[in-house]
Motif scaffolding. Sequence first.
Motif, PDB file in Angstrom:
ATOM      1  N   CYS A 140      44.383 -66.246  24.425  1.00 41.23           N
ATOM      2  CA  CYS A 140      43.552 -65.097  24.046  1.00 41.23           C
ATOM      3  C   CYS A 140      43.163 -64.246  25.253  1.00 41.23           C
ATOM      4  CB  CYS A 140      42.298 -65.554  23.303  1.00 41.23           C
ATOM      5  SG  CYS A 140      41.107 -66.457  24.320  1.00 41.23           S
ATOM      6  N   HIS A 141      43.486 -64.699  26.451  1.00 41.12           N
ATOM      7  CA  HIS A 141      43.125 -63.978  27.668  1.00 41.12           C
ATOM      8  C   HIS A 141      44.126 -62.858  27.977  1.00 41.12           C
ATOM      9  CE1 HIS A 141      43.015 -63.975  32.331  1.00 41.12           C
ATOM     10  NE2 HIS A 141      42.087 -63.138  31.893  1.00 41.12           N
ATOM     11  N   ARG A 142      45.382 -63.236  28.266  1.00 42.26           N
ATOM     12  CA  ARG A 142      46.407 -62.241  28.574  1.00 42.26           C
ATOM     13  C   ARG A 142      47.726 -62.537  27.862  1.00 42.26           C
ATOM     14  NH1 ARG A 142      42.607 -59.878  29.725  1.00 42.26           N
ATOM     15  NH2 ARG A 142      42.093 -58.657  31.589  1.00 42.26           N
ATOM     16  N   SER A 143      47.637 -63.210  26.744  1.00 41.22           N
ATOM     17  CA  SER A 143      48.755 -63.424  25.810  1.00 41.22           C
ATOM     18  C   SER A 143      49.908 -64.264  26.348  1.00 41.22           C
ATOM     19  CB  SER A 143      49.290 -62.096  25.266  1.00 41.22           C
ATOM     20  OG  SER A 143      50.105 -61.419  26.214  1.00 41.22           O
ATOM     21  N   ALA A 144      49.662 -65.060  27.371  1.00 40.47           N
ATOM     22  CA  ALA A 144      50.724 -65.945  27.859  1.00 40.47           C
ATOM     23  C   ALA A 144      51.062 -66.995  26.798  1.00 40.47           C
ATOM     24  CB  ALA A 144      50.288 -66.635  29.146  1.00 40.47           C
ATOM     25  N   GLN A 145      52.285 -67.501  26.847  1.00 40.83           N
ATOM     26  CA  GLN A 145      52.709 -68.537  25.913  1.00 40.83           C
ATOM     27  C   GLN A 145      52.126 -69.880  26.330  1.00 40.83           C
ATOM     28  OE1 GLN A 145      57.124 -67.048  25.971  1.00 40.83           O
ATOM     29  NE2 GLN A 145      56.884 -68.474  24.254  1.00 40.83           N
ATOM     30  N   LEU A 146      51.301 -70.435  25.471  1.00 35.74           N
ATOM     31  CA  LEU A 146      50.695 -71.730  25.767  1.00 35.74           C
ATOM     32  C   LEU A 146      51.742 -72.834  25.827  1.00 35.74           C
ATOM     33  CD1 LEU A 146      47.566 -71.433  23.441  1.00 35.74           C
ATOM     34  CD2 LEU A 146      47.639 -71.152  25.930  1.00 35.74           C
ATOM     35  N   SER A 147      52.839 -72.644  25.092  1.00 35.65           N
ATOM     36  CA  SER A 147      53.893 -73.661  25.063  1.00 35.65           C
ATOM     37  C   SER A 147      54.582 -73.818  26.414  1.00 35.65           C
ATOM     38  CB  SER A 147      54.928 -73.323  23.991  1.00 35.65           C
ATOM     39  OG  SER A 147      55.497 -72.044  24.225  1.00 35.65           O
ATOM     40  N   LYS A 148      54.371 -72.874  27.326  1.00 38.94           N
ATOM     41  CA  LYS A 148      54.945 -72.982  28.669  1.00 38.94           C
ATOM     42  C   LYS A 148      53.995 -73.703  29.628  1.00 38.94           C
ATOM     43  CE  LYS A 148      57.902 -68.872  28.311  1.00 38.94           C
ATOM     44  NZ  LYS A 148      59.156 -69.652  28.258  1.00 38.94           N
ATOM     45  N   GLY A 149      52.847 -74.124  29.073  1.00 40.97           N
ATOM     46  CA  GLY A 149      51.870 -74.820  29.893  1.00 40.97           C
ATOM     47  C   GLY A 149      52.047 -76.318  29.853  1.00 40.97           C
ATOM     48  N   MET A 150      50.924 -77.038  29.841  1.00 44.50           N
ATOM     49  CA  MET A 150      50.975 -78.494  29.854  1.00 44.50           C
ATOM     50  C   MET A 150      49.817 -79.050  29.037  1.00 44.50           C
ATOM     51  SD  MET A 150      49.492 -79.363  33.674  1.00 44.50           S
ATOM     52  CE  MET A 150      49.390 -81.113  33.316  1.00 44.50           C
ATOM     53  N   VAL A 151      49.889 -80.348  28.761  1.00 50.05           N
ATOM     54  CA  VAL A 151      48.796 -81.021  28.063  1.00 50.05           C
ATOM     55  C   VAL A 151      47.915 -81.708  29.110  1.00 50.05           C
ATOM     56  CG1 VAL A 151      48.167 -82.810  26.403  1.00 50.05           C
ATOM     57  CG2 VAL A 151      50.172 -81.372  25.984  1.00 50.05           C
ATOM     58  N   LYS A 152      46.613 -81.470  29.027  1.00 45.73           N
ATOM     59  CA  LYS A 152      45.652 -82.091  29.928  1.00 45.73           C
ATOM     60  C   LYS A 152      44.453 -82.556  29.122  1.00 45.73           C
ATOM     61  CE  LYS A 152      42.872 -81.441  34.083  1.00 45.73           C
ATOM     62  NZ  LYS A 152      42.411 -80.502  35.134  1.00 45.73           N
ATOM     63  N   ASP A 153      44.152 -83.824  29.204  1.00 44.81           N
ATOM     64  CA  ASP A 153      43.015 -84.397  28.473  1.00 44.81           C
ATOM     65  C   ASP A 153      43.100 -84.111  26.972  1.00 44.81           C
ATOM     66  OD1 ASP A 153      41.952 -85.283  30.922  1.00 44.81           O
ATOM     67  OD2 ASP A 153      40.929 -83.364  31.231  1.00 44.81           O
ATOM     68  N   GLY A 154      44.317 -84.122  26.444  1.00 37.67           N
ATOM     69  CA  GLY A 154      44.510 -83.900  25.020  1.00 37.67           C
ATOM     70  C   GLY A 154      44.452 -82.454  24.599  1.00 37.67           C
ATOM     71  N   CYS A 155      44.285 -81.542  25.552  1.00 41.68           N
ATOM     72  CA  CYS A 155      44.239 -80.105  25.268  1.00 41.68           C
ATOM     73  C   CYS A 155      45.478 -79.433  25.854  1.00 41.68           C
ATOM     74  CB  CYS A 155      42.984 -79.475  25.876  1.00 41.68           C
ATOM     75  SG  CYS A 155      41.439 -80.123  25.212  1.00 41.68           S
ATOM     76  N   VAL A 156      45.807 -78.255  25.326  1.00 38.37           N
ATOM     77  CA  VAL A 156      46.924 -77.514  25.883  1.00 38.37           C
ATOM     78  C   VAL A 156      46.366 -76.526  26.914  1.00 38.37           C
ATOM     79  CG1 VAL A 156      46.899 -75.734  24.051  1.00 38.37           C
ATOM     80  CG2 VAL A 156      48.996 -76.161  25.352  1.00 38.37           C
ATOM     81  N   ARG A 157      46.975 -76.523  28.091  1.00 38.86           N
ATOM     82  CA  ARG A 157      46.486 -75.679  29.181  1.00 38.86           C
ATOM     83  C   ARG A 157      47.438 -74.518  29.421  1.00 38.86           C
ATOM     84  NH1 ARG A 157      45.685 -78.050  35.194  1.00 38.86           N
ATOM     85  NH2 ARG A 157      47.914 -77.525  35.339  1.00 38.86           N
ATOM     86  N   CYS A 158      46.895 -73.323  29.440  1.00 38.01           N
ATOM     87  CA  CYS A 158      47.691 -72.115  29.635  1.00 38.01           C
ATOM     88  C   CYS A 158      48.297 -72.114  31.042  1.00 38.01           C
ATOM     89  CB  CYS A 158      46.810 -70.880  29.442  1.00 38.01           C
ATOM     90  SG  CYS A 158      47.702 -69.325  29.693  1.00 38.01           S
ATOM     91  N   PRO A 159      49.574 -71.737  31.170  1.00 40.20           N
ATOM     92  CA  PRO A 159      50.225 -71.742  32.480  1.00 40.20           C
ATOM     93  C   PRO A 159      49.807 -70.562  33.367  1.00 40.20           C
ATOM     94  CG  PRO A 159      51.739 -70.869  30.848  1.00 40.20           C
ATOM     95  CD  PRO A 159      50.517 -71.331  30.098  1.00 40.20           C
ATOM     96  N   TYR A 160      49.136 -69.558  32.765  1.00 42.11           N
ATOM     97  CA  TYR A 160      48.828 -68.324  33.499  1.00 42.11           C
ATOM     98  C   TYR A 160      47.563 -68.467  34.348  1.00 42.11           C
ATOM     99  CZ  TYR A 160      49.145 -63.182  34.008  1.00 42.11           C
ATOM    100  OH  TYR A 160      49.297 -61.907  34.490  1.00 42.11           O
ATOM    101  N   HIS A 161      46.438 -68.843  33.712  1.00 42.56           N
ATOM    102  CA  HIS A 161      45.175 -68.963  34.439  1.00 42.56           C
ATOM    103  C   HIS A 161      44.477 -70.302  34.212  1.00 42.56           C
ATOM    104  CE1 HIS A 161      45.806 -64.561  34.101  1.00 42.56           C
ATOM    105  NE2 HIS A 161      45.318 -64.553  35.344  1.00 42.56           N
ATOM    106  N   GLY A 162      45.160 -71.219  33.500  1.00 46.69           N
ATOM    107  CA  GLY A 162      44.624 -72.560  33.369  1.00 46.69           C
ATOM    108  C   GLY A 162      43.586 -72.772  32.289  1.00 46.69           C
ATOM    109  N   TRP A 163      43.376 -71.791  31.418  1.00 43.15           N
ATOM    110  CA  TRP A 163      42.428 -71.997  30.322  1.00 43.15           C
ATOM    111  C   TRP A 163      42.954 -73.119  29.422  1.00 43.15           C
ATOM    112  CZ3 TRP A 163      39.966 -66.943  28.029  1.00 43.15           C
ATOM    113  CH2 TRP A 163      39.497 -66.139  29.076  1.00 43.15           C
TER     114      TRP A 163
END
Length: 357
Positions: free
Chosen positions: A54-77
């Motif tokens: 919701c920040h800058r529309s990056a694909q969350l699927s390109k991120g990683m899972v951390k503590d059971g949550c999905v982390r955005c690859p752009y700014h780490g949300w």
Amino acid sequence: MLTTQQPVLRRFWYPVIPLDNLLSGPQSFTLLEEPLVLWIDENGQPAALRDRCCHRSAQLSKGMVKDGCVRCPYHGWQYNSSGTCVDVPQLDAGAAIPKTYRVEAFPCVERYGYVWVCLDNNPLQPIPEIPEFADSNFRFIHEFYEPWKVGGLRAIENSFDSAHGHFVHASSWGDMSNPQPPPIDDVTETDFGFVMKHWLEVLNPDLQKKNLGIAAEKTIRTNTRTWYMPFARTLKIQYPNGLEHLIFTAYTPIDDQHSQVVQFCLRNDTETEAKAADIIAFDRQVTAEDRVILEGTDYDAPLSLAEEQHMASDRPGILMRHRLAKLLKEHGETEQRRSGASASSAMDKILEEAVIA
């Protein structure tokens, strides 16, 4: 029928990805043109969000899972399975995260080894029940997970067409010298679709003789085909020797022109009696024969019966078109053609047309 133009189709469950595919991290999938990110949450359950931060529309699927949550690859949300942002690294320690920092979440569950998603919080039908999956007499064989260039209606209608097999499958089990299919014994409508029963005499190539444990050149299949609206089915084949081979197939709509084929089977035999690799090989040949034809058809299968010609064996497909037309009408929707023209007047006519006996 263009699937993406029918909002009511978002209210059904669809298998989208094998659960095991999520073990390596978040994955993407497009369902009815809706981009999704899927992962396994802190409770070991699959989760699905819109694949856009919701920040800058990056694909969350390109991120990683951390503590059971999905982390955005752009700014780490980081987002939890409900779509709530639970961590913004750029905020001061202890600062509250605005409630508007969230991404749309979708109902998501595991069933039969696959992740199922509904794009609406009020599904019209439950996920299909397959009793054989819990029956210890049956073994589960994963078969196919691949995209086809075909519309969902065109593909699922083919699964109930008893007349094409002797031609399309002439290299596997069809017999072109005997092209007329036996009459359909029974079609019983249900809340979720219908159940169709019929029998069919087929040829047995060498690989199929091996899989069936028989030497006969021909055999009779007793088929029970169940349609689960809109684009899934089971085909339960019973052979004279007591073997049962149940196939589940879903044509999950990626967009108007493409479907993700999800197929597995259940059989009441053992690996010693028939190797899973041989069973998959034969079913692969059959599905490949269908694929060649289906990918050459118009993806926009019309609901109006006037736009194509029909014969008696088309009865199940006509009933499908009738039921889907009724579904759209009940939800205030209309079939849209590729030209974008409305077919609302045709919709009313469809409901008055008799299904071929």
